[in-house]
Write an enzyme that holds these catalytic residues in place. Structure first.
Site, short mmCIF file in Angstrom:
data_model
loop_
_atom_site.label_atom_id
_atom_site.label_comp_id
_atom_site.label_asym_id
_atom_site.label_seq_id
_atom_site.Cartn_x
_atom_site.Cartn_y
_atom_site.Cartn_z
CB CYS A 1 -0.98 -0.03 1.18
SG CYS A 1 -2.36 1.12 0.95
CG HIS B 1 -4.10 -2.81 3.13
ND1 HIS B 1 -2.97 -2.68 3.91
CD2 HIS B 1 -4.48 -1.55 2.79
CE1 HIS B 1 -2.67 -1.39 4.03
NE2 HIS B 1 -3.57 -0.69 3.37
CD GLU C 1 -1.93 -5.96 5.00
OE1 GLU C 1 -1.89 -4.77 5.38
OE2 GLU C 1 -1.91 -6.29 3.80
#
Length: 313
Positions: free
Chosen positions: A142, A235, A237
């Site tokens: 990001c 993102h 994650e």
């Protein structure tokens, strides 16, 4: 195989409750295995939450991974106890003499600032420059992806008036690339940022290849042509509730955010979010570790200065 973490790291108990195998330093010391050494530069305010998210993805691999956590400064944090930072995090001076198989640089809530206005921008540049000779492969997430593209290739981003927030459909535009092995032609990924890179400018750069993009969210996965630097604009994650937490946090702050796109059931923030990026997120990190770290790194990391394994990918 497990992720090796420091003894008593809070993320360990969270992951163990999810039946994810993590191994303490004490137990790992008794195993005769050369683990992958991965450094995480955590720029997010809530360090413990981000640690847990990344370790959850890193655990989904047959490799044993030895994690070091790096902070960019030693100032007080509003969102993470100082005891936690002092116990589990290292300063750059402590690790700059070492080599690593992989480095992950996280996002940061700095999307509306020019890079030169970020108080620790010089430190970020120092770590990025160091990584090009001390790390086999670097994963930028990001904000860090935008920062890396700007510092390494001089590519500028555009700051938007409204935040790009939601879960967007992406197209795989390069089929036979190890990083995307096993990917569907179309997949979903979450974004949460105030800036955008120009896709055509990225495609025109002779040093880079765009691997996946979204009609709504723009470029998503970009890799340097020497396979050393991987830039992921979103993102992968994030856990299922992260965008929800960000949305209600911004509401309480009076920012008047838009509802994250394609995220809540029926686009209704009173309903549960839909998590549909977990398969892609796990596959992305597993492929990165396998094809761009494990299969390229030397057994003796001190050899990094003598060979350039990333050119052989």
């Amino acid at each position: 195989m497990p992720v090796k973490v420091p003894d008593n790291l809070p993320a360990a108990s969270i992951l163990e409750s999810e039946n994810i195998f993590v191994m303490s330093e004490t137990r790992a010391a008794n195993q005769d295995i050369r683990p992958m050494k991965v450094l995480i530069l955590n720029l997010m305010p809530n360090k413990i939450e981000t640690e847990t998210q990344l370790l959850r993805l890193l655990s989904n691999t047959p490799l044993q991974i030895d994690i070091d956590l790096l902070r960019i400064h030693d100032r007080e944090s509003k969102h993470t106890p100082m005891d936690h930072l002092n116990t589990f995090y290292r300063d750059f001076e402590d690790i700059k003499h070492k080599n690593y198989d992989g480095l992950i640089i996280t996002g940061a809530p700095l999307g509306q600032l020019d890079f030169e206005d970020v108080i620790y921008w010089d430190h970020i540049k120092e770590v990025i420059d160091w990584s090009q000779t001390h790390v086999v492969s670097v994963l930028f997430l990001c904000w860090a992806a935008h920062a890396g593209l700007f510092h390494l290739y001089g590519l500028k981003r555009k700051i938007m008036e409204r935040k790009c927030s939601g879960v967007f459909e992406h197209q795989r535009i390069k089929a036979h690339v190890p990083l995307l092995r096993g990917f569907d032609d179309v997949f979903y990924a979450p974004h949460s940022r105030y800036a955008q890179m120009d896709v055509e400018e990225l495609k025109a750069d002779p040093n880079l290849t765009v691997l996946a993009e979204s009609k709504e969210a723009g470029a998503y996965i970009v890799i340097s042509n020497d396979n050393r630097n991987l830039f992921v604009m979103g993102h992968p994650e994030y856990r299922k509730g992260t965008l929800r937490d960000e949305y209600f946090r911004d509401l309480e702050a009076g920012i008047n955010p838009e509802v994250p796109a394609n995220y809540f059931r029926d686009d209704d923030p009173t309903k549960e979010p839909i998590g549909r990026w977990f398969g892609h997120g796990n596959l992305l990190i597993s492929n990165w570790l396998n094809y761009y770290v494990y299969q390229l790194t030397p057994y003796d990391l001190s050899d990094l200065s003598a060979i350039t394994p990333w050119e052989k990918a």
